[in-house]
Motif scaffolding. Structure first.
Motif, PDB file in Angstrom:
ATOM      1  N   THR A   1       0.844  -1.203   0.000  1.00 16.21           N
ATOM      2  CA  THR A   1       0.000   0.000   0.000  1.00 16.21           C
ATOM      3  C   THR A   1       0.873   1.244   0.000  1.00 16.21           C
ATOM      4  OG1 THR A   1      -1.656  -1.212   1.246  1.00 16.21           O
ATOM      5  CG2 THR A   1      -1.844   1.193   1.244  1.00 16.21           C
ATOM      6  N   PHE A   2       0.751   2.050  -1.055  1.00 14.93           N
ATOM      7  CA  PHE A   2       1.713   3.142  -1.256  1.00 14.93           C
ATOM      8  C   PHE A   2       1.637   4.175  -0.133  1.00 14.93           C
ATOM      9  CE2 PHE A   2       4.942   4.396  -4.004  1.00 14.93           C
ATOM     10  CZ  PHE A   2       5.031   5.772  -3.930  1.00 14.93           C
TER      11      PHE A   2
ATOM     12  N   ASP B   1       2.422  -0.452  -7.597  1.00 10.68           N
ATOM     13  CA  ASP B   1       1.654  -0.600  -6.359  1.00 10.68           C
ATOM     14  C   ASP B   1       0.733  -1.807  -6.477  1.00 10.68           C
ATOM     15  OD1 ASP B   1      -0.612   1.615  -4.449  1.00 10.68           O
ATOM     16  OD2 ASP B   1      -0.008  -0.471  -4.186  1.00 10.68           O
ATOM     17  N   ALA B   2       0.928  -2.807  -5.615  1.00  8.93           N
ATOM     18  CA  ALA B   2       0.046  -3.982  -5.635  1.00  8.93           C
ATOM     19  C   ALA B   2      -0.760  -4.078  -4.340  1.00  8.93           C
ATOM     20  CB  ALA B   2       0.869  -5.250  -5.859  1.00  8.93           C
ATOM     21  N   ASP B   3      -0.679  -3.033  -3.489  1.00  9.54           N
ATOM     22  CA  ASP B   3      -1.593  -2.799  -2.361  1.00  9.54           C
ATOM     23  C   ASP B   3      -1.700  -3.941  -1.356  1.00  9.54           C
ATOM     24  OD1 ASP B   3      -5.008  -1.527  -2.084  1.00  9.54           O
ATOM     25  OD2 ASP B   3      -3.121  -0.890  -1.161  1.00  9.54           O
ATOM     26  N   PHE B   4      -0.707  -4.826  -1.292  1.00  5.23           N
ATOM     27  CA  PHE B   4      -0.678  -5.938  -0.334  1.00  5.23           C
ATOM     28  C   PHE B   4      -1.804  -6.953  -0.551  1.00  5.23           C
ATOM     29  CE2 PHE B   4       2.896  -4.754   1.893  1.00  5.23           C
ATOM     30  CZ  PHE B   4       2.820  -3.554   2.583  1.00  5.23           C
TER      31      PHE B   4
ATOM     32  N   ARG C   1      -1.726 -10.313  -8.666  1.00  2.00           N
ATOM     33  CA  ARG C   1      -1.907 -11.073  -9.907  1.00  2.00           C
ATOM     34  C   ARG C   1      -2.058 -10.159 -11.120  1.00  2.00           C
ATOM     35  NH1 ARG C   1      -5.088 -11.899 -13.468  1.00  2.00           N
ATOM     36  NH2 ARG C   1      -6.664 -10.549 -12.517  1.00  2.00           N
ATOM     37  N   GLU C   2      -2.905  -9.158 -10.930  1.00  2.00           N
ATOM     38  CA  GLU C   2      -3.228  -8.213 -12.029  1.00  2.00           C
ATOM     39  C   GLU C   2      -1.962  -7.456 -12.466  1.00  2.00           C
ATOM     40  OE1 GLU C   2      -6.563  -5.587 -10.890  1.00  2.00           O
ATOM     41  OE2 GLU C   2      -5.318  -3.961 -11.694  1.00  2.00           O
ATOM     42  N   VAL C   3      -1.204  -6.949 -11.477  1.00  2.00           N
ATOM     43  CA  VAL C   3      -0.013  -6.134 -11.787  1.00  2.00           C
ATOM     44  C   VAL C   3       1.063  -7.007 -12.425  1.00  2.00           C
ATOM     45  CG1 VAL C   3       1.924  -4.960 -10.647  1.00  2.00           C
ATOM     46  CG2 VAL C   3      -0.430  -4.335 -10.081  1.00  2.00           C
ATOM     47  N   MET C   4       1.225  -8.242 -11.905  1.00  2.00           N
ATOM     48  CA  MET C   4       2.268  -9.122 -12.481  1.00  2.00           C
ATOM     49  C   MET C   4       1.909  -9.525 -13.909  1.00  2.00           C
ATOM     50  SD  MET C   4       5.174 -10.246 -11.654  1.00  2.00           S
ATOM     51  CE  MET C   4       6.341 -11.227 -12.593  1.00  2.00           C
ATOM     52  N   ALA C   5       0.629  -9.782 -14.158  1.00  4.38           N
ATOM     53  CA  ALA C   5       0.212 -10.146 -15.521  1.00  4.38           C
ATOM     54  C   ALA C   5       0.523  -9.005 -16.492  1.00  4.38           C
ATOM     55  CB  ALA C   5      -1.282 -10.470 -15.531  1.00  4.38           C
ATOM     56  N   GLN C   6       0.250  -7.795 -16.034  1.00  4.88           N
ATOM     57  CA  GLN C   6       0.516  -6.612 -16.872  1.00  4.88           C
ATOM     58  C   GLN C   6       2.018  -6.459 -17.127  1.00  4.88           C
ATOM     59  OE1 GLN C   6      -0.774  -3.034 -14.892  1.00  4.88           O
ATOM     60  NE2 GLN C   6       0.503  -1.749 -16.213  1.00  4.88           N
ATOM     61  N   LEU C   7       2.822  -6.658 -16.073  1.00  8.17           N
ATOM     62  CA  LEU C   7       4.279  -6.507 -16.233  1.00  8.17           C
ATOM     63  C   LEU C   7       4.846  -7.568 -17.171  1.00  8.17           C
ATOM     64  CD1 LEU C   7       5.223  -5.704 -12.522  1.00  8.17           C
ATOM     65  CD2 LEU C   7       5.500  -4.158 -14.486  1.00  8.17           C
TER      66      LEU C   7
ATOM     67  N   CYS D   1       7.969  -9.287  -4.039  1.00  4.77           N
ATOM     68  CA  CYS D   1       6.591  -9.020  -3.591  1.00  4.77           C
ATOM     69  C   CYS D   1       6.636  -8.514  -2.145  1.00  4.77           C
ATOM     70  CB  CYS D   1       5.779 -10.305  -3.658  1.00  4.77           C
ATOM     71  SG  CYS D   1       5.720 -11.008  -5.324  1.00  4.77           S
ATOM     72  N   GLU D   2       5.966  -7.422  -1.876  1.00  5.91           N
ATOM     73  CA  GLU D   2       6.109  -6.835  -0.545  1.00  5.91           C
ATOM     74  C   GLU D   2       5.186  -7.475   0.501  1.00  5.91           C
ATOM     75  OE1 GLU D   2       6.563  -2.572  -0.627  1.00  5.91           O
ATOM     76  OE2 GLU D   2       8.296  -2.722  -1.966  1.00  5.91           O
ATOM     77  N   ASN D   3       4.457  -8.524   0.112  1.00  6.41           N
ATOM     78  CA  ASN D   3       3.837  -9.426   1.093  1.00  6.41           C
ATOM     79  C   ASN D   3       3.411 -10.731   0.431  1.00  6.41           C
ATOM     80  OD1 ASN D   3       1.313  -8.872  -0.113  1.00  6.41           O
ATOM     81  ND2 ASN D   3       0.268  -8.921   1.872  1.00  6.41           N
ATOM     82  N   ASP D   4       3.047 -11.710   1.247  1.00 11.46           N
ATOM     83  CA  ASP D   4       2.739 -13.049   0.721  1.00 11.46           C
ATOM     84  C   ASP D   4       1.512 -13.060  -0.188  1.00 11.46           C
ATOM     85  OD1 ASP D   4       3.670 -14.852   3.771  1.00 11.46           O
ATOM     86  OD2 ASP D   4       4.857 -14.198   2.033  1.00 11.46           O
ATOM     87  N   ASN D   5       0.523 -12.251   0.146  1.00 12.25           N
ATOM     88  CA  ASN D   5      -0.690 -12.277  -0.677  1.00 12.25           C
ATOM     89  C   ASN D   5      -0.375 -11.805  -2.099  1.00 12.25           C
ATOM     90  OD1 ASN D   5      -1.509 -11.831   2.301  1.00 12.25           O
ATOM     91  ND2 ASN D   5      -3.331 -12.688   1.321  1.00 12.25           N
ATOM     92  N   GLU D   6       0.478 -10.784  -2.222  1.00  8.80           N
ATOM     93  CA  GLU D   6       0.912 -10.356  -3.553  1.00  8.80           C
ATOM     94  C   GLU D   6       1.670 -11.486  -4.247  1.00  8.80           C
ATOM     95  OE1 GLU D   6       3.367  -6.947  -3.195  1.00  8.80           O
ATOM     96  OE2 GLU D   6       1.760  -5.582  -2.610  1.00  8.80           O
ATOM     97  N   ALA D   7       2.513 -12.191  -3.490  1.00  9.67           N
ATOM     98  CA  ALA D   7       3.337 -13.264  -4.077  1.00  9.67           C
ATOM     99  C   ALA D   7       2.454 -14.369  -4.650  1.00  9.67           C
ATOM    100  CB  ALA D   7       4.288 -13.836  -3.027  1.00  9.67           C
ATOM    101  N   ILE D   8       1.387 -14.720  -3.933  1.00  4.65           N
ATOM    102  CA  ILE D   8       0.464 -15.752  -4.430  1.00  4.65           C
ATOM    103  C   ILE D   8      -0.177 -15.288  -5.739  1.00  4.65           C
ATOM    104  CG2 ILE D   8      -1.715 -16.942  -3.939  1.00  4.65           C
ATOM    105  CD1 ILE D   8      -0.819 -16.769  -0.944  1.00  4.65           C
ATOM    106  N   GLY D   9      -0.592 -14.034  -5.773  1.00  2.00           N
ATOM    107  CA  GLY D   9      -1.181 -13.494  -7.007  1.00  2.00           C
ATOM    108  C   GLY D   9      -0.178 -13.471  -8.144  1.00  2.00           C
ATOM    109  N   ALA D  10       1.066 -13.079  -7.839  1.00  2.00           N
ATOM    110  CA  ALA D  10       2.106 -13.009  -8.881  1.00  2.00           C
ATOM    111  C   ALA D  10       2.390 -14.392  -9.457  1.00  2.00           C
ATOM    112  CB  ALA D  10       3.379 -12.410  -8.288  1.00  2.00           C
ATOM    113  N   ILE D  11       2.431 -15.405  -8.591  1.00  2.00           N
ATOM    114  CA  ILE D  11       2.695 -16.775  -9.065  1.00  2.00           C
ATOM    115  C   ILE D  11       1.570 -17.250  -9.985  1.00  2.00           C
ATOM    116  CG2 ILE D  11       2.858 -19.199  -8.320  1.00  2.00           C
ATOM    117  CD1 ILE D  11       4.408 -18.064  -5.832  1.00  2.00           C
ATOM    118  N   LYS D  12       0.340 -16.901  -9.641  1.00  2.29           N
ATOM    119  CA  LYS D  12      -0.786 -17.278 -10.516  1.00  2.29           C
ATOM    120  C   LYS D  12      -0.638 -16.612 -11.881  1.00  2.29           C
ATOM    121  CE  LYS D  12      -3.962 -18.231  -6.663  1.00  2.29           C
ATOM    122  NZ  LYS D  12      -3.633 -19.648  -6.649  1.00  2.29           N
ATOM    123  N   ALA D  13      -0.165 -15.360 -11.908  1.00  2.00           N
ATOM    124  CA  ALA D  13       0.035 -14.660 -13.186  1.00  2.00           C
ATOM    125  C   ALA D  13       1.187 -15.295 -13.970  1.00  2.00           C
ATOM    126  CB  ALA D  13       0.323 -13.184 -12.919  1.00  2.00           C
ATOM    127  N   ILE D  14       2.264 -15.628 -13.286  1.00  2.00           N
ATOM    128  CA  ILE D  14       3.429 -16.246 -13.939  1.00  2.00           C
ATOM    129  C   ILE D  14       3.019 -17.562 -14.598  1.00  2.00           C
ATOM    130  CG2 ILE D  14       5.626 -17.433 -13.453  1.00  2.00           C
ATOM    131  CD1 ILE D  14       6.090 -15.250 -11.238  1.00  2.00           C
TER     132      ILE D  14
END
Ligand code: GZL
Length: 347
Positions: free
Chosen positions: A179-180, A208-211, A217-223, A235-248
């Motif tokens: 969260t920025f 900003d992936a807001d924790f 997931r959304e931000v990682m897919a875009q990147l 990832c600045e927290n675990d919940n973001e990391a789970i979303g990022a892995i789903k995008a990857i």
């Protein structure tokens, strides 16, 4: 604080029982019989955005719940500062004994905390910090050293590259920020930025992936659509990391530590979320900087210290570890302090 409240309650009860004062029965929220003699704590929690936050809330509710000498008035800010400011003003109207605040961001608290000070209600900060001109607006703070958390994870990454012979300039990192403007985001982002400058790492993008998992997931897919050289995601927290892995994985790529063979290394913070820990066991998350959410007992001890006439330390940091199952890095040294890298699955 407690004696003042108890006296007021008894006086008011006497007035009501003897029929003096208003003929109206007293219908206000704060005067509950079962609260008599208890210390009333108004807690403004910032939201319920992550597993860490849920664990933090549970810790506070346990420390101040039924059977304790406290009555907890809990307000969920739903990640909006305006809701938290409203909650604090409600606590002031209710004339609670203490206000506990987990601030969603650092700025914008001067006036409402001045109102609490003018109402002679001590404020204790938990988890994140406030950026106020007058530090007397809060009694004390308990939480994590977020920049140290970032430094530890980045030192782990540096040691990993040394062990694997990966050139620093071959790291292409994206930062999924929390969260920025929150203390956790500011500290963890600073830790990465300083390490990247020191080692010559390439920071491809910061977003900003807001924790949250969905934003991660959304931000990682875009990147992944925009950049084709990403091989580390911070990832600045675990919940973001789970979303990022789903995008990857949705992009047909693989989360893992084998950077040289096209895998994307995922780094994270917290160490609370069971799914994130299972991803670590599967090798999908390489390293997690621990962030301890169990602040309830610490806040209760600070209140007791004030009740006993003491002046608690202004800043109270919690001890935290670093987690990984990767054997190449077993210890790290940050700011002259050595830390053992813990395997969370070692019993
Ligand atoms: C850290 C805390 C952060 C967690 C996130 O103390 O402020 O906020 O790391 C949470 O999971 O959302």
């Amino acid at each position: 604080m407690k004696n003042k409240k108890t006296f007021m309650w008894l006086l008011l009860s006497l007035l009501v029982l003897t029929g003096c004062g208003s003929s109206r029965p007293v219908q206000t929220e704060e005067i509950e019989n079962e609260d008599a003699g208890k210390i009333v704590v108004g807690f403004s929690q910032l939201g319920a955005e992550s597993d860490w936050r849920s664990a933090n809330t549970a810790s506070m509710k346990e420390a101040f719940g039924d059977g304790t000498g406290y009555s907890l008035v809990f307000k969920d800010g739903q990640q909006k500062q305006t809701n938290q400011i409203t909650a604090i003003r409600t606590f002031i109207q209710q004339d609670v004994d203490y206000i506990v605040l987990a601030p969603v961001m650092e700025s914008g608290w001067d006036s409402v905390l001045t109102e609490a000070k003018q109402a002679d209600i001590p404020v204790i900060l938990v988890d994140r910090m406030v950026d106020v001109a007058d530090r007397s607006l809060y009694s004390c703070w308990v939480g994590s050293d977020f920049e140290l958390e970032g430094k530890k994870v980045c030192e782990w990454l540096h040691q990993y590259t040394l062990a694997k012979g990966i050139a620093p300039e071959d790291l292409h990192i994206v930062d999924l920020q929390g969260t920025f403007g929150s203390t956790a985001q500011l500290g963890r982002s600073r830790g990465l930025n300083e390490a990247a400058l020191e080692h010559g790492w390439d920071i491809v993008a910061l977003k900003d992936a807001d924790f949250t998992q969905e934003k991660g997931r959304e931000v990682m897919a875009q990147l992944l659509r925009e950049y084709h050289n990403i091989n580390v995601v911070y990832c600045e927290n675990d919940n973001e990391a789970i979303g990022a892995i789903k995008a990857i994985e949705a992009a047909g790529l693989k989360a893992g530590a084998d950077i040289e063979n096209g895998e994307i290394m995922v780094l994270s913070f917290d160490g609370i979320n069971e799914e994130a820990l299972s991803y670590m066991a599967q090798g999908k998350i390489a390293c997690i900087g621990e962030c301890n959410p169990h602040h309830g007992p610490r806040v209760e001890a600070l209140i007791q210290s004030i009740e006993d006439g003491g002046i608690p330390e202004k800043f109270n940091y919690v001890e935290e570890s670093i987690f990984s199952t990767i054997k190449e890095v077993t210890t790290i040294t940050v700011d002259g302090q050595q830390y053992t890298v813990a395997n969370p699955f070692d019993n």
